[in-house]
Design an enzyme around this catalytic site. Structure first.
Site, PDB file in Angstrom:
ATOM      1  N   CYS A 198       9.672   1.481  -4.469  1.00  0.00           N
ATOM      2  CA  CYS A 198       8.766   2.239  -5.334  1.00  0.00           C
ATOM      3  C   CYS A 198       7.400   2.457  -4.707  1.00  0.00           C
ATOM      4  CB  CYS A 198       8.640   1.581  -6.706  1.00  0.00           C
ATOM      5  SG  CYS A 198       7.885  -0.056  -6.638  1.00  0.00           S
ATOM      6  N   ARG A 228       6.391  -2.714 -15.357  1.00  0.00           N
ATOM      7  CA  ARG A 228       5.846  -3.791 -14.534  1.00  0.00           C
ATOM      8  C   ARG A 228       4.746  -4.502 -15.302  1.00  0.00           C
ATOM      9  NH1 ARG A 228       3.083  -2.334  -8.949  1.00  0.00           N
ATOM     10  NH2 ARG A 228       1.401  -1.665 -10.334  1.00  0.00           N
ATOM     11  N   GLU A 275       6.634  -7.457  -2.502  1.00  0.00           N
ATOM     12  CA  GLU A 275       5.452  -6.834  -1.898  1.00  0.00           C
ATOM     13  C   GLU A 275       4.589  -7.821  -1.119  1.00  0.00           C
ATOM     14  OE1 GLU A 275       3.391  -4.705  -5.019  1.00  0.00           O
ATOM     15  OE2 GLU A 275       3.651  -6.339  -6.429  1.00  0.00           O
ATOM     16  N   ARG A 290       3.247   1.705 -14.318  1.00  0.00           N
ATOM     17  CA  ARG A 290       2.063   0.917 -13.926  1.00  0.00           C
ATOM     18  C   ARG A 290       1.249   0.665 -15.185  1.00  0.00           C
ATOM     19  NH1 ARG A 290       2.161   4.116  -8.821  1.00  0.00           N
ATOM     20  NH2 ARG A 290       2.196   2.628  -7.096  1.00  0.00           N
ATOM     21  N   ASN A 307       3.534  -0.428  -0.498  1.00  0.00           N
ATOM     22  CA  ASN A 307       2.071  -0.307  -0.325  1.00  0.00           C
ATOM     23  C   ASN A 307       1.476  -1.678  -0.048  1.00  0.00           C
ATOM     24  OD1 ASN A 307       2.752   2.217  -1.194  1.00  0.00           O
ATOM     25  ND2 ASN A 307       1.962   1.946  -3.260  1.00  0.00           N
ATOM     26  N   ASP A 308       1.829  -2.621  -0.897  1.00  0.00           N
ATOM     27  CA  ASP A 308       1.293  -3.962  -0.685  1.00  0.00           C
ATOM     28  C   ASP A 308       2.010  -4.691   0.443  1.00  0.00           C
ATOM     29  OD1 ASP A 308      -0.955  -4.498  -2.367  1.00  0.00           O
ATOM     30  OD2 ASP A 308       0.392  -4.109  -4.045  1.00  0.00           O
ATOM     31  N   ARG A 338      -5.173  -1.824   2.218  1.00  0.00           N
ATOM     32  CA  ARG A 338      -4.635  -0.493   1.929  1.00  0.00           C
ATOM     33  C   ARG A 338      -5.711   0.525   1.581  1.00  0.00           C
ATOM     34  NH1 ARG A 338      -1.131  -1.706  -3.525  1.00  0.00           N
ATOM     35  NH2 ARG A 338      -1.367   0.492  -3.986  1.00  0.00           N
ATOM     36  N   HIS A 354      24.627  10.159 -31.880  1.00  0.00           N
ATOM     37  CA  HIS A 354      25.416  11.148 -31.144  1.00  0.00           C
ATOM     38  C   HIS A 354      24.755  12.512 -31.147  1.00  0.00           C
ATOM     39  CE1 HIS A 354      28.277   8.173 -30.528  1.00  0.00           C
ATOM     40  NE2 HIS A 354      28.840   8.190 -31.721  1.00  0.00           N
TER      41      HIS A 354
HETATM   42  C1  PEP Z   1       3.345  -1.124  -4.054  1.00  0.00           C
HETATM   43  O1  PEP Z   1       2.614  -2.075  -3.800  1.00  0.00           O
HETATM   44  O2  PEP Z   1       4.017  -0.518  -3.196  1.00  0.00           O
HETATM   45  C2  PEP Z   1       3.462  -0.640  -5.437  1.00  0.00           C
HETATM   46  C3  PEP Z   1       4.345   0.245  -5.779  1.00  0.00           C
HETATM   47  O3  PEP Z   1       2.587  -1.145  -6.345  1.00  0.00           O
HETATM   48  P1  PEP Z   1       1.063  -0.677  -6.473  1.00  0.00           P
HETATM   49  O4  PEP Z   1       0.876   0.504  -5.574  1.00  0.00           O
HETATM   50  O5  PEP Z   1       0.854  -0.376  -7.907  1.00  0.00           O
HETATM   51  O6  PEP Z   1       0.348  -1.894  -6.020  1.00  0.00           O
HETATM   52 MG    MG Z   2       1.761  -3.285  -5.317  1.00  0.00          MG
END
Ligand code: PEP
Ligand code: MG
Length: 584
Positions: free
Chosen positions: A506, A338, A435, A302, A458-459, A469, A195
């Site tokens: 994310c 992750r 992803e 990450r 992103n992926d 990418r 607390h």
């Molecule tokens: C994504 O792929 O959007 C992601 C958040 O993971 P990373 O960029 O680490 O591949």
């Molecule tokens: Mg990714």
């Protein structure tokens, strides 16, 4: 104590309990436990000793009730704590046991000491970390009761403008110390879920706990630096250390002023929908920055960062320490770790040579191929989960078989830990990254097994549009605002809603100012962005009307290419601006 050590800089590493930097003179509060433990009395004073005990209980109960009144307008964390204390203090079984100890020839102080200790054993012995921390409640009441018996008031005012060093600090003390104006505190014992730690965080008071013996190694009046981000106590700092921390403190102050109230405001839409705004982090420094900026948690750790830093796979122990530290620095906010996403364009040590690595042994595929790595990571995450603020996330899942194999593997790791009586949170949520287009399309099936989704745009963009990418030649094609990507996201969000599991985004799109309204309109519950984008995104969330955003998202998704989506969003933003700009 070796006098020779005074005068030189000494560093003590503890547990960060409340973020912030404090610099100032040390004020000490120590109790001489050994002397109190075995005081005996002659039979003639047994009755008066019992009366002294009863009177002390009444005085302290009165004191708690008074603080209870004072706390009516305080954070809602204070009242339940005081209720717990009153309950312990007025417990008749406990009081009877103490009276029996007095009758056996112990002073009231020693009887209180020994009986509380005996009660504490039960909580300390339990495996449940939350219950274990409740042992601290008993310590707090005991200390107050002992102070009452000695008719001693703890001199809070002496600690004004200083940093308190103590064995432990009770929440009631903390309220009094706070009004006396202490700068922060360091204690030898306590847990981050205690607390006092909860209160310190809600008071924005820097605190470091678990500094074994530190309080006994500091002299009153010595200059100390308390780093509540890293859990560090520096005693008698060298001039250059002092300059460094003064600069950090000033920076912290400037940030606070610059950002004004925004860091403390909730990320809510104008019509009251709460969006959890979290941070993507690579390092411990990122966690500190995110917490300072008011993140609701860490949406993505990450873990590949650790591999990159060490240039090899970390051991279970190295990972455990790192995950535990992140979880503690973020506590009580949740963190999402992750599992290693190696392969593809990321760290590829131990991955066999592949002609086409982006479509090869990435993420979960690699983990299932190198089970010893998966095992050490899973065990480390689970072991660090005892404070129950950790979620585990599997990357690059594309088939149900992969997901089920991953979950089975995690279940086996849990079983092994349980067999060895190693504590962990058995309910650690296990979720997946969405992803790959396959994961998005199959989301409804996956949602039956996963505890949450996090969309990695992103992926998802790279795989949906078949555009690398990191290849500048296809940069114009690689656009997360492409309706192909948005439609895949929509499938995943709908599946999550249907199965009632949380869904976050994310990928980088979450930090794009043009995306907040679109993502909220799609039904996303959480956004996870780099710490530096947190406040800017929060500002946008606070301008969004969630009900209107739903229509906007539906229209955006119907567009026929990425340019049309972008044009549509910016025209809507231009139109909305005059009415909405008043809201920050
Ligand atoms: C994504 O792929 O959007 C992601 C958040 O993971 P990373 O960029 O680490 O591949
Ligand atoms: Mg990714």
């Amino acid at each position: 104590m070796q006098p020779a050590k005074y005068g030189v800089e000494r560093r003590f590493k503890g547990i960060p309990a409340s973020p912030g930097i404090a610099i100032g003179e040390a004020a000490l509060r120590l109790t001489d436990e050994a002397a109190l433990y075995n005081e005996t009395i002659v039979p003639e004073v047994i009755e008066s000793e019992k009366k002294r005990f009863t009177a002390a209980v009444q005085t302290i109960a009165e004191e708690y009730r008074h603080i209870f009144e004072l706390a009516q307008n305080e954070e809602n964390t204070v009242l339940p704590i005081l209720e717990t204390y009153l309950m312990i203090l007025t417990d008749t079984l406990l009081a009877d046991a103490i009276r029996r100890r007095i009758a056996s020839g112990l002073s009231a102080e020693s009887a209180v000491y020994q009986e509380f200790d005996a009660q504490k054993q039960f909580f300390t012995a339990t495996k449940d970390p939350i219950l274990r921390e409740r042992a601290v409640d008993l310590d707090n009441v005991r200390e107050r009761l002992l102070a009452g018996l000695r008719n001693a008031t703890i001199t809070h005012a002496l600690a004004a403008n200083k940093i308190l060093m103590a064995q432990t600090v009770t929440p009631t003390d903390l309220m009094l110390y706070r009004s006396a104006g202490i700068l922060g505190f360091a204690t030898e014992i306590g847990g981050i879920a205690s607390h006092s730690s909860i209160l310190a965080r809600s008071f924005s008071m820097p605190a470091v706990i678990g500094l074994r013996d530190a309080a006994h190694s500091v002299r009153a009046g010595e200059i100390v630096i308390l780093d509540g981000y890293a859990g560090l106590l520096i005693v008698n700092p060298k001039p250059e250390t002092l300059v460094k921390f003064e600069k950090r403190k000033q920076q912290e102050e400037e940030n606070r002023q610059k950002l004004g109230k925004l860091a403390k405001l909730s990320s809510q839409t104008t019509d009251g929908r709460a969006i959890r705004l979290q941070a993507n982090i690579d390092s411990l420094e990122d966690v500190d920055a995110a917490m300072m900026l008011g993140a609701d948690g860490v949406g993505l750790v990450r873990t590949e960062y650790l591999i990159a830093q060490l240039q090899r796979f970390p051991t279970e122990e190295e990972q455990y320490e790192w995950y535990k530290e992140i979880a503690e620095r973020a506590y009580p906010r949740p963190i999402t770790i992750r599992a290693f996403d190696v392969g593809g364009d990321k760290y590829a040590e131990g991955v066999p040579h592949e002609e086409n690595p982006a479509l090869g042994l990435r993420g979960i595929r690699f983990l299932l191929y190198k089970k010893e790595i998966f095992s050490s990571q899973t065990r480390a995450v689970l072991r660090a989960s005892v404070h129950r603020n950790i979620r585990l996330m599997l990357p690059m899942v594309s088939t149900l078989a992969e997901l089920c194999a991953g979950l089975d593997f995690i279940a086996t790791c849990k079983k092994q830990l349980a067999e060895h009586r190693i504590p962990f949170d058995a309910d650690t949520p296990v979720g997946i990254m969405i992803e790959t287009p396959a994961a998005a399309v199959m989301a409804d099936d996956f949602a039956r097994y996963a505890d949450f989704f996090s969309i990695g745009t992103n992926d998802l963009t790279q795989y949906a549009l078949a555009a690398d990418r990191s290849n500048e030649y296809v940069a114009a094609i690689f656009d997360s605002f492409d309706p192909a990507v948005l439609r895949l996201m929509q499938i995943a969000v709908r599946a999550a809603k249907k199965r009632k599991i949380p869904v976050s985004v994310c990928g980088e799109i979450a930090g794009d100012p043009n995306a907040a309204e679109l993502l909220i309109g799609m039904g996303v519950d959480e956004l996870s962005v780099t710490p530096t984008s947190l406040l800017m995104v929060k500002k946008h969330i606070r301008k969004v009307n969630a009900a209107k955003a739903t229509n906007l998202a539906e229209d955006a998704i119907r567009c026929s290419d990425n340019n049309e989506v972008r044009q549509f969003l910016s025209s809507r933003r231009r139109k909305a601006k005059p009415a909405d700009s008043a809201v920050t």
